[in-house]
Each structure stands twice: as C-alpha cells, then as structure tokens.
Motif scaffolding. Structure first.
Motif, PDB file in Angstrom:
ATOM      1  N   SER A  65       0.849  -1.189   0.000  1.00 53.10           N
ATOM      2  CA  SER A  65       0.000   0.000   0.000  1.00 53.10           C
ATOM      3  C   SER A  65       0.884   1.238   0.000  1.00 53.10           C
ATOM      4  N   TYR A  66       0.357   2.324  -0.550  1.00 53.41           N
ATOM      5  CA  TYR A  66       1.169   3.526  -0.716  1.00 53.41           C
ATOM      6  C   TYR A  66       0.384   4.758  -0.310  1.00 53.41           C
ATOM      7  N   GLU A  67       1.031   5.621   0.441  1.00 52.34           N
ATOM      8  CA  GLU A  67       0.412   6.867   0.889  1.00 52.34           C
ATOM      9  C   GLU A  67       1.439   7.998   0.756  1.00 52.34           C
ATOM     10  N   PRO A  68       1.226   8.951  -0.148  1.00 54.68           N
ATOM     11  CA  PRO A  68       2.153  10.082  -0.244  1.00 54.68           C
ATOM     12  C   PRO A  68       1.844  11.116   0.834  1.00 54.68           C
ATOM     13  N   MET A  69       2.879  11.786   1.307  1.00 55.20           N
ATOM     14  CA  MET A  69       2.678  12.884   2.253  1.00 55.20           C
ATOM     15  C   MET A  69       3.511  14.065   1.781  1.00 55.20           C
ATOM     16  N   TYR A  70       2.833  15.145   1.476  1.00 49.04           N
ATOM     17  CA  TYR A  70       3.501  16.331   0.959  1.00 49.04           C
ATOM     18  C   TYR A  70       3.974  17.203   2.113  1.00 49.04           C
ATOM     19  N   CYS A  71       5.248  17.587   2.060  1.00 50.64           N
ATOM     20  CA  CYS A  71       5.889  18.358   3.120  1.00 50.64           C
ATOM     21  C   CYS A  71       6.447  19.651   2.535  1.00 50.64           C
ATOM     22  N   ARG A  72       6.679  20.615   3.394  1.00 54.11           N
ATOM     23  CA  ARG A  72       7.264  21.876   2.948  1.00 54.11           C
ATOM     24  C   ARG A  72       8.766  21.682   2.780  1.00 54.11           C
ATOM     25  N   ALA A  73       9.263  22.033   1.603  1.00 52.67           N
ATOM     26  CA  ALA A  73      10.698  21.944   1.342  1.00 52.67           C
ATOM     27  C   ALA A  73      11.378  23.193   1.893  1.00 52.67           C
ATOM     28  N   GLU A  74      12.486  22.976   2.574  1.00 58.23           N
ATOM     29  CA  GLU A  74      13.273  24.081   3.108  1.00 58.23           C
ATOM     30  C   GLU A  74      14.728  23.776   2.791  1.00 58.23           C
ATOM     31  N   SER A  75      15.199  24.343   1.684  1.00 62.67           N
ATOM     32  CA  SER A  75      16.523  24.028   1.139  1.00 62.67           C
ATOM     33  C   SER A  75      16.524  22.538   0.790  1.00 62.67           C
ATOM     34  N   ALA A  76      17.480  21.786   1.314  1.00 59.59           N
ATOM     35  CA  ALA A  76      17.544  20.350   1.017  1.00 59.59           C
ATOM     36  C   ALA A  76      16.753  19.529   2.035  1.00 59.59           C
ATOM     37  N   ASP A  77      16.110  20.193   2.988  1.00 59.75           N
ATOM     38  CA  ASP A  77      15.387  19.507   4.054  1.00 59.75           C
ATOM     39  C   ASP A  77      13.882  19.508   3.792  1.00 59.75           C
ATOM     40  N   LEU A  78      13.196  18.613   4.486  1.00 56.66           N
ATOM     41  CA  LEU A  78      11.738  18.589   4.468  1.00 56.66           C
ATOM     42  C   LEU A  78      11.238  18.958   5.854  1.00 56.66           C
ATOM     43  N   VAL A  79      10.225  19.796   5.897  1.00 55.53           N
ATOM     44  CA  VAL A  79       9.582  20.128   7.164  1.00 55.53           C
ATOM     45  C   VAL A  79       8.303  19.300   7.223  1.00 55.53           C
ATOM     46  N   VAL A  80       8.293  18.337   8.120  1.00 52.32           N
ATOM     47  CA  VAL A  80       7.193  17.378   8.217  1.00 52.32           C
ATOM     48  C   VAL A  80       6.206  17.847   9.282  1.00 52.32           C
ATOM     49  N   ASP A  81       4.940  17.877   8.913  1.00 50.46           N
ATOM     50  CA  ASP A  81       3.892  18.160   9.888  1.00 50.46           C
ATOM     51  C   ASP A  81       3.695  16.869  10.684  1.00 50.46           C
ATOM     52  N   THR A  82       4.293  16.821  11.867  1.00 48.78           N
ATOM     53  CA  THR A  82       4.288  15.580  12.638  1.00 48.78           C
ATOM     54  C   THR A  82       2.896  15.193  13.126  1.00 48.78           C
ATOM     55  N   ASP A  83       2.024  16.187  13.326  1.00 46.78           N
ATOM     56  CA  ASP A  83       0.653  15.852  13.720  1.00 46.78           C
ATOM     57  C   ASP A  83      -0.072  15.117  12.593  1.00 46.78           C
ATOM     58  N   THR A  84       0.089  15.618  11.371  1.00 43.93           N
ATOM     59  CA  THR A  84      -0.517  14.963  10.211  1.00 43.93           C
ATOM     60  C   THR A  84       0.077  13.577  10.003  1.00 43.93           C
ATOM     61  N   LEU A  85       1.390  13.457  10.166  1.00 43.33           N
ATOM     62  CA  LEU A  85       2.041  12.150  10.018  1.00 43.33           C
ATOM     63  C   LEU A  85       1.518  11.172  11.067  1.00 43.33           C
ATOM     64  N   ALA A  86       1.425  11.608  12.315  1.00 43.81           N
ATOM     65  CA  ALA A  86       0.923  10.736  13.382  1.00 43.81           C
ATOM     66  C   ALA A  86      -0.526  10.317  13.105  1.00 43.81           C
ATOM     67  N   GLU A  87      -1.323  11.251  12.614  1.00 34.89           N
ATOM     68  CA  GLU A  87      -2.715  10.953  12.271  1.00 34.89           C
ATOM     69  C   GLU A  87      -2.786   9.921  11.146  1.00 34.89           C
ATOM     70  N   THR A  88      -1.956  10.078  10.132  1.00 29.14           N
ATOM     71  CA  THR A  88      -1.922   9.136   9.012  1.00 29.14           C
ATOM     72  C   THR A  88      -1.512   7.748   9.487  1.00 29.14           C
ATOM     73  N   ILE A  89      -0.483   7.688  10.321  1.00 31.55           N
ATOM     74  CA  ILE A  89      -0.023   6.398  10.850  1.00 31.55           C
ATOM     75  C   ILE A  89      -1.127   5.749  11.681  1.00 31.55           C
ATOM     76  N   HIS A  90      -1.806   6.547  12.502  1.00 35.14           N
ATOM     77  CA  HIS A  90      -2.894   6.027  13.337  1.00 35.14           C
ATOM     78  C   HIS A  90      -4.016   5.450  12.477  1.00 35.14           C
ATOM     79  N   GLU A  91      -4.391   6.168  11.422  1.00 32.12           N
ATOM     80  CA  GLU A  91      -5.454   5.691  10.528  1.00 32.12           C
ATOM     81  C   GLU A  91      -5.065   4.384   9.845  1.00 32.12           C
ATOM     82  N   ILE A  92      -3.806   4.284   9.414  1.00 34.31           N
ATOM     83  CA  ILE A  92      -3.340   3.067   8.746  1.00 34.31           C
ATOM     84  C   ILE A  92      -3.282   1.897   9.723  1.00 34.31           C
ATOM     85  N   ALA A  93      -2.810   2.171  10.924  1.00 31.52           N
ATOM     86  CA  ALA A  93      -2.636   1.112  11.919  1.00 31.52           C
ATOM     87  C   ALA A  93      -3.966   0.567  12.435  1.00 31.52           C
ATOM     88  N   ASN A  94      -5.016   1.376  12.334  1.00 31.72           N
ATOM     89  CA  ASN A  94      -6.314   0.923  12.841  1.00 31.72           C
ATOM     90  C   ASN A  94      -7.193   0.650  11.695  1.00 31.72           C
TER      91      ASN A  94
END
Length: 86
Positions: free
Chosen positions: A57-86
């Motif tokens: 299964s595949y789930e893309p998550m779009y993050c804000r790019a900051e130079s060579a880094d990604l700024v991850v919305d950890t709340d959204t990531l945690a929510e996505t993981i929770h939805e997948i796990a349940n």
C-alpha cells in the motif's frame, strides 16, 4: 546496516515512513505493508509504482521543502499512521 538487516526490517514492517530516495528501494522486501513517502517540491512516481508492483500500500505525504530539508507536519504524520494502523 547490512542487506540482511534491511531485508529483515522491511519484511517485518507494518508501516515504512521515509523521504523520497534510494533507501525506499528496500520496499521490495516488504510484505503486507504501507509505505508513507515524504515529498518536498519534487514529486516523482517511482516508489508509488514500485509499491504497486510489489503489492505494498502507498500513501504520499507532501511536506514543505526548506533548502535540502523537508519540514514534516508531525501531527498529520501521526494521524496518518494512526489511521493506517487501525
């Protein structure tokens, strides 16, 4: 890590989270897993297609790019993981 360790990690994973890059190629060793791929400005379909090919299964998550880094919305990531796990 050795290839053997990577095979074991991916084979036993329920969810794999990572930024777009070569490290996600080990998804070929996964079984009954979901890949959450983190993207910045450059969105490429390679791992979505690989996941589809190997039956992961595949789930893309779009993050804000900051130079060579990604700024991850950890709340959204945690929510996505929770939805997948349940």
């Amino acid at each position: 890590r050795s290839l053997e360790e990577n095979v074991r990690l991916f084979a036993n994973a329920d969810i794999v989270v990572g930024p777009h890059g070569a490290g996600l190629a080990d998804i070929v060793f996964a079984d009954d897993c979901t890949l959450i791929e983190l993207f910045g400005d450059k969105i490429k379909p390679h791992y979505r297609e690989l996941a589809s090919t190997v039956g992961v299964s595949y789930e893309p998550m779009y993050c804000r790019a900051e130079s060579a880094d990604l700024v991850v919305d950890t709340d959204t990531l945690a929510e996505t993981i929770h939805e997948i796990a349940n």
